[in-house]
Design a protein around this motif. Structure first.
Motif, mmCIF file in Angstrom:
data_model
loop_
_atom_site.group_PDB
_atom_site.id
_atom_site.type_symbol
_atom_site.label_atom_id
_atom_site.label_comp_id
_atom_site.label_asym_id
_atom_site.label_seq_id
_atom_site.Cartn_x
_atom_site.Cartn_y
_atom_site.Cartn_z
ATOM 1 N N ALA A 254 8.282 12.160 14.182
ATOM 2 C CA ALA A 254 9.671 12.296 13.745
ATOM 3 C C ALA A 254 9.941 11.456 12.515
ATOM 4 C CB ALA A 254 10.619 11.893 14.886
ATOM 5 N N ASP A 255 9.322 10.288 12.447
ATOM 6 C CA ASP A 255 9.584 9.348 11.351
ATOM 7 C C ASP A 255 8.284 8.627 11.007
ATOM 8 O OD1 ASP A 255 10.551 7.531 9.534
ATOM 9 O OD2 ASP A 255 11.736 6.376 10.980
ATOM 10 N N PRO A 256 7.421 9.230 10.195
ATOM 11 C CA PRO A 256 6.148 8.586 9.869
ATOM 12 C C PRO A 256 6.320 7.202 9.257
ATOM 13 C CG PRO A 256 6.124 10.885 9.182
ATOM 14 C CD PRO A 256 7.533 10.573 9.592
ATOM 15 N N GLU A 257 7.279 7.052 8.373
ATOM 16 C CA GLU A 257 7.483 5.746 7.747
ATOM 17 C C GLU A 257 7.904 4.705 8.773
ATOM 18 O OE1 GLU A 257 10.237 3.635 4.283
ATOM 19 O OE2 GLU A 257 9.938 5.808 4.269
ATOM 20 N N GLY A 258 8.822 5.077 9.663
ATOM 21 C CA GLY A 258 9.254 4.142 10.699
ATOM 22 C C GLY A 258 8.125 3.784 11.639
ATOM 23 N N TYR A 259 7.293 4.782 11.972
ATOM 24 C CA TYR A 259 6.138 4.519 12.841
ATOM 25 C C TYR A 259 5.195 3.508 12.194
ATOM 26 C CZ TYR A 259 1.591 5.208 15.012
ATOM 27 O OH TYR A 259 0.369 4.999 15.615
ATOM 28 N N LEU A 260 4.892 3.704 10.912
ATOM 29 C CA LEU A 260 3.974 2.797 10.233
ATOM 30 C C LEU A 260 4.573 1.402 10.079
ATOM 31 C CD1 LEU A 260 2.576 5.275 7.567
ATOM 32 C CD2 LEU A 260 1.334 4.319 9.517
ATOM 33 N N ASP A 261 5.882 1.328 9.881
ATOM 34 C CA ASP A 261 6.547 0.013 9.848
ATOM 35 C C ASP A 261 6.366 -0.716 11.178
ATOM 36 O OD1 ASP A 261 7.439 0.250 7.259
ATOM 37 O OD2 ASP A 261 9.452 0.938 7.806
ATOM 38 N N ARG A 262 6.634 0.001 12.273
ATOM 39 C CA ARG A 262 6.519 -0.621 13.590
ATOM 40 C C ARG A 262 5.067 -1.017 13.874
ATOM 41 N NH1 ARG A 262 9.541 2.670 16.458
ATOM 42 N NH2 ARG A 262 11.283 1.237 16.629
ATOM 43 N N LEU A 263 4.133 -0.171 13.489
ATOM 44 C CA LEU A 263 2.718 -0.476 13.713
ATOM 45 C C LEU A 263 2.292 -1.697 12.906
ATOM 46 C CD1 LEU A 263 0.130 0.534 15.129
ATOM 47 C CD2 LEU A 263 -0.351 1.865 13.054
ATOM 48 N N ALA A 264 2.747 -1.789 11.677
ATOM 49 C CA ALA A 264 2.396 -2.940 10.840
ATOM 50 C C ALA A 264 2.951 -4.233 11.427
ATOM 51 C CB ALA A 264 2.922 -2.732 9.421
ATOM 52 N N ARG A 265 4.165 -4.175 11.933
ATOM 53 C CA ARG A 265 4.741 -5.385 12.553
ATOM 54 C C ARG A 265 3.970 -5.772 13.809
ATOM 55 N NH1 ARG A 265 9.587 -2.609 11.367
ATOM 56 N NH2 ARG A 265 9.852 -2.064 13.569
ATOM 57 N N ASP A 281 -1.222 17.540 -6.650
ATOM 58 C CA ASP A 281 -0.962 16.173 -7.132
ATOM 59 C C ASP A 281 0.117 15.471 -6.317
ATOM 60 O OD1 ASP A 281 -2.841 16.287 -9.206
ATOM 61 O OD2 ASP A 281 -1.439 17.376 -10.490
ATOM 62 N N GLU A 282 0.410 15.982 -5.131
ATOM 63 C CA GLU A 282 1.406 15.351 -4.264
ATOM 64 C C GLU A 282 1.037 13.888 -4.015
ATOM 65 O OE1 GLU A 282 3.051 15.663 0.372
ATOM 66 O OE2 GLU A 282 1.443 16.981 -0.354
ATOM 67 N N PRO A 283 1.968 12.967 -4.228
ATOM 68 C CA PRO A 283 1.649 11.554 -3.996
ATOM 69 C C PRO A 283 1.881 11.151 -2.542
ATOM 70 C CG PRO A 283 3.840 11.726 -4.931
ATOM 71 C CD PRO A 283 3.296 13.141 -4.839
ATOM 72 N N LEU A 284 1.120 10.186 -2.093
ATOM 73 C CA LEU A 284 1.392 9.570 -0.801
ATOM 74 C C LEU A 284 2.607 8.670 -0.967
ATOM 75 C CD1 LEU A 284 0.197 9.252 2.104
ATOM 76 C CD2 LEU A 284 -0.960 7.199 1.261
ATOM 77 N N PRO A 285 3.590 8.740 -0.051
ATOM 78 C CA PRO A 285 4.792 7.904 -0.221
ATOM 79 C C PRO A 285 4.451 6.430 -0.371
ATOM 80 C CG PRO A 285 5.157 9.541 1.487
ATOM 81 C CD PRO A 285 3.699 9.630 1.124
ATOM 82 N N GLN A 286 4.925 5.835 -1.452
ATOM 83 C CA GLN A 286 4.634 4.432 -1.724
ATOM 84 C C GLN A 286 5.279 3.503 -0.699
ATOM 85 O OE1 GLN A 286 2.754 2.919 -4.006
ATOM 86 N NE2 GLN A 286 2.090 4.711 -5.176
ATOM 87 N N SER A 287 6.300 3.990 -0.007
ATOM 88 C CA SER A 287 6.994 3.142 0.964
ATOM 89 C C SER A 287 6.240 3.013 2.284
ATOM 90 C CB SER A 287 8.397 3.695 1.233
ATOM 91 O OG SER A 287 8.326 5.035 1.701
ATOM 92 N N TRP A 288 5.208 3.818 2.473
ATOM 93 C CA TRP A 288 4.472 3.766 3.731
ATOM 94 C C TRP A 288 3.598 2.512 3.798
ATOM 95 C CZ3 TRP A 288 2.249 9.174 5.398
ATOM 96 C CH2 TRP A 288 3.315 10.056 5.606
ATOM 97 N N ARG A 289 3.622 1.865 4.941
ATOM 98 C CA ARG A 289 2.791 0.671 5.135
ATOM 99 C C ARG A 289 1.404 1.111 5.621
ATOM 100 N NH1 ARG A 289 6.141 -4.182 7.860
ATOM 101 N NH2 ARG A 289 4.237 -5.261 7.197
ATOM 102 N N THR A 290 0.617 1.561 4.677
ATOM 103 C CA THR A 290 -0.713 2.057 4.948
ATOM 104 C C THR A 290 -1.591 1.772 3.745
ATOM 105 O OG1 THR A 290 -2.039 4.032 5.430
ATOM 106 C CG2 THR A 290 -0.090 4.354 4.071
ATOM 107 N N ALA A 291 -2.899 1.709 3.989
ATOM 108 C CA ALA A 291 -3.840 1.514 2.893
ATOM 109 C C ALA A 291 -4.126 2.808 2.162
ATOM 110 C CB ALA A 291 -5.144 0.908 3.418
ATOM 111 N N GLY A 292 -3.760 3.949 2.766
ATOM 112 C CA GLY A 292 -4.004 5.224 2.114
ATOM 113 C C GLY A 292 -4.307 6.318 3.111
#
Length: 816
Positions: A254-265, A281-292
């Protein structure tokens, strides 16, 4: 952001009952010798009994008993750490399985027994109102009344509790149920509804993984659900027994960015990569807390280096000739998507329609469905990333408007109602008029979650089995329209990775790729030798006329000829299994849910002839032999590029040697590691490579060891990537080092078909950085400055030596 826990390299291992955690532990010393820094494990949590992949999780609280359990994992950690290796684990946050019996999934069993009152009701993504407060279970072989009349359902007992039985299936009985009532009435009183398997695509009321009804979606956006499903993994990261995580299918969340935030914490910022498929050329969202990502974007560019763009037109003409028409990939994708969203994903679209009815009750339901289907058809990526309560970006607005335009191109009948289009685009962006804000917010999320399945099932699992110009380009994250990648484009991509995602994963093969890297490497030769290929395939068709039945279509036959030369030698058993999957996925003449036995028999008869007719076998082997030099350059070249470019390279199990696997389950066969140990020992003992597999192992081990010895050059904070100039389009070269200097140089040969035709490299040169350089693969040394490519890389008829068509140079230090 840089991650201190990031691997330098990984080696993917597919755990299953025939290759357990203890088997992985037995490989630790060999993999350490090979040069990897981290083991990369398929999912380790408790999955369904006998699972061959681990993505069908039933219990998040323990390591799978069939893999050895918690004790085996502890042994693996101890052995890996003793050898200096870390461990990366695959995580499945999106779904669990509906096992047989269902009681094996305790949370789901509770929900089926107690309904919305279950403490686990929040776990699963269920649209309760769509089935009047019940969960649809489409598991019956026919309609419920017929199954009841046949006496196939009965009442029984399990663990002291009443249950409903249907063959191997077991279902709970709600507390307080009158066990004396007629069986049909008793079933009506439950929190689930038993139904025929045929209604799953149209009436299912829980979100699933793609179209797989046996994988029920989990709501990890709920904090309690995240905590319960990730507790073991988070403890592993905090204790040091897990060093990194690979996240499966983030686009389903539902919320990939929120999931990655919670996982990083939760993990204090552990190294995490996501299985995100980027289109173009779609970019990976820079706001995601991931290495790639897990590397499909790199796979596309690396492979493209070895595809000759001049082969596009002749291969197109050949496809026209054989298939009988000019294939239009865009039209094939649109047609496939139309079918997928209207049939396969009908229940998902229905859920969106119900949400629109609440958010915008003024809109016509029929027109709403037409517009939604059109938007899904027109989406050219797996999803956009909108969160309720936030403002859409200009790119979001443009993406959705363009989706409508593209979707309209394949629309039949009257044009769409402009007012409904505007309203639904607004809802998908989280703006505009809304009668029910909660429903509108849910629609925004669920529309995005539906885009991914529509893309995957229509493109990767349908269109890529229909488009046959050059099937080696039909890959996850690929673009078959693009024949070849220039060196300049590759260098730009690699430089962007280093600047934005320096510790992303790169790959050439995964458990999801349609073909292994080496099958693709062979198929790329078709673009280098299109005329020879056209002549070969015409002869092949003539040789096969005796076992080509009238039912076999030319498109499928051409698809299969490419498969045969790419994977040869291949057993009939493997080839038949692959072909059956391919023709059912294409959905042109047969499908998984509606098999066409006559057509499938014709395909099987044809393949039996291909692998058994001596004249056909000889013809196939002649092609493989005649193109062996070009295939060799592709196999070794793309491997060395992947292992030395920016990012963290993964070596998928078995691909340290030549691996000619096809799509799963073929690519999950148990690997012969004894052979690999023996080969590596011989090479380390000074023996020359005996075959291409030895050469690939030499390139792999040498590159992995070079990375391990010089991690700062590849994943350090000051790591650099420097394109090196050559005077030939047939060589790609780049340097790796630190901000102070270049210490490692990669040189590979490409497009060798045309290179051989032109007589080789001639006087073409590469400009090496100043200093002395040693080729780790050949042992030869070179001085910096202009060096002739013929001295550096070997190529039959074009090089000054008979060595490898690739070189890995390291700077010779005065103090070495």
């Amino acid at each position: 952001m840089r991650y201190a826990s990031a691997p330098v390299t990984t080696h993917r291992l597919q755990l299953e009952p025939d290759f357990t955690i203890d088997d992985a532990a037995a490989l630790v010393d060999h993999l350490a010798t090979l040069g990897v820094t981290h083991l990369y494990l398929s999912p380790i949590l408790q999955a369904a009994s006998g699972s061959k992949h681990g993505y069908d999780v039933i219990d998040h609280s323990k390591v799978a008993e069939g893999l050895g359990g918690d004790a085996a994992y502890a042994r693996l950690v101890e052995r890996a750490h003793a050898a200096g290796l870390g461990i990366v684990v695959d995580v499945v946050p999106n779904h669990m399985t509906t096992p047989t019996p269902l009681s094996l999934n305790v949370p789901l069993w509770s929900v089926l027994r107690d309904g919305r009152r279950s403490p686990y009701a929040v776990w699963f993504d269920v649209d309760w109102d769509a089935q009047d407060g019940r969960i649809l279970l489409p598991v019956l072989g026919g309609p419920l009344d017929e199954v009841l009349a046949a006496g196939e359902i009965s009442l029984g007992e399990q663990d002291g509790e009443p249950v409903v039985r249907y063959y191997d299936h077991v279902f709970p009985v709600a507390p307080g149920t009158d066990l004396g009532m007629p069986l049909g009435a008793l079933l009506e009183a439950q929190h689930y509804r038993l139904a025929s398997w045929t209604v799953g695509d149209s009436e299912l009321n829980y979100r699933r993984f793609f179209d797989v009804t046996s994988l029920i979606a989990v709501r990890v956006e709920e904090p309690a659900v995240f905590d319960a499903t990730h507790e073991l993994l988070v403890k592993g990261v905090r204790s040091g027994s897990i060093d990194g995580l690979r996240i499966d299918h983030p686009d389903g969340l539902a919320d990939p960015e929120g999931y990655l935030d919670r996982l990083a914490r939760a993990t204090d910022g552990a190294w995490v990569v996501v299985e995100k498929i980027l289109e173009g050329d779609e970019p990976l969202p820079q706001s995601w807390r991931t290495a790639g990502t897990t590397g499909y974007d790199a796979l596309l560019r690396i492979g493209g280096l070895f595809v000759d763009p001049t082969g596009a037109e002749p291969l197109t003409r050949l496809s026209d000739e054989l298939v009988g028409e000019r294939q239009d990939l865009d039209a094939i994708v649109a047609e496939s998507k139309r079918w997928v969203v209207s049939v396969m994903l009908a229940t998902e679209v229905s859920r969106l329609v119900r949400l629109v009815a609440r958010a915008r009750p003024d809109l016509d339901e029929g027109e709403t469905r037409r517009v939604l289907e059109t938007m899904l058809v027109g989406m050219d990526r797996y999803r956009i990333y909108r969160r309720p309560g936030t403002e859409p970006t200009e790119a979001d607005v443009e993406d959705l408007k363009e989706a409508v335009v593209r979707g309209r191109e394949s629309l039949e009948g009257d044009d769409l109602d402009a007012g409904v289009v505007e309203a639904l685009v607004d809802l998908a962006l989280g703006q505009g008029e809304r009668a029910d804000v909660a429903a509108a917010d849910e629609f925004l999320v669920r529309f995005q979650q539906t885009c991914g399945p529509a893309m995957a099932k229509a493109i990767e699992d349908t269109a890529y089995y229909r488009f046959v110009r050059l099937v080696g380009l039909n890959e996850v994250g690929g673009d078959p329209r693009q024949v070849g990648v220039s060196t300049d484009d590759f260098h730009r991509f690699a430089g962007r990775l280093l600047g934005e995602w320096p510790q992303t994963m790169t790959t050439l093969s995964t458990h999801d790729t349609k073909r292994s890297e080496d099958v693709r490497a062979r198929l790329f030769v078709l673009a280098e030798r299109p005329e020879a290929w056209a002549s070969w395939v015409r002869t092949a068709r003539e040789l096969a006329r005796g076992f080509r039945g009238a039912e076999l279509d030319a498109l499928t036959e051409y698809f299969l000829w490419q498969t045969v030369v790419g994977a040869w030698p291949i057993s009939e058993e493997r080839l038949q299994a692959y072909a059956l999957k391919a023709i059912r996925e294409s959905k042109l003449h047969t499908r998984w849910t509606e098999p066409n036995e006559a057509y499938e028999s014709a395909v099987a008869h044809f393949l039996t002839g291909v692998v058994s007719a001596p004249e056909v076998v000889a013809h196939v082997e002649t092609w493989v032999a005649d193109t062996a030099a070009e295939a060799r350059a592709n196999v070794l070249g793309q491997k060395l590029v992947q292992l030395t470019m920016p990012g963290v390279p993964d070596v998928y199990q078995g691909t340290d040697l030549v691996d000619l696997s096809l799509v799963d389950p073929d690519n999950r066969r148990v690997v012969d590691y004894d052979d690999r140990r023996d080969r590596l020992a011989r090479l380390d003992g000074g023996e020359a490579p005996a075959d291409l597999s030895d050469e690939k192992l030499l390139v792999t081990a040498t590159a992995l060891r070079t990375r391990r010895e010089r991690p700062g050059c590849f994943t350090g904070e000051d790591a650099t990537y420097i394109p090196l100039g050559t005077t030939s389009e047939h060589a790609v070269a780049f340097g790796r080092g630190t901000s102070a200097d270049v210490d490692v140089v990669t040189v590979v040969t490409r497009l060798t078909g045309r290179l051989a035709d032109s007589g080789g490299f001639g006087d073409a040169t590469i400009e090496l950085p100043d200093g002395q350089w040693s080729d780790r693969l050949s042992g030869r040394t070179f001085a910096g400055g202009h060096v002739r490519l013929t001295e550096l890389v070997g190529w039959p008829g074009g090089g000054a030596h008979d060595g490898l068509p690739v070189a890995l140079l390291v700077r010779v230090r005065d103090d070495a």
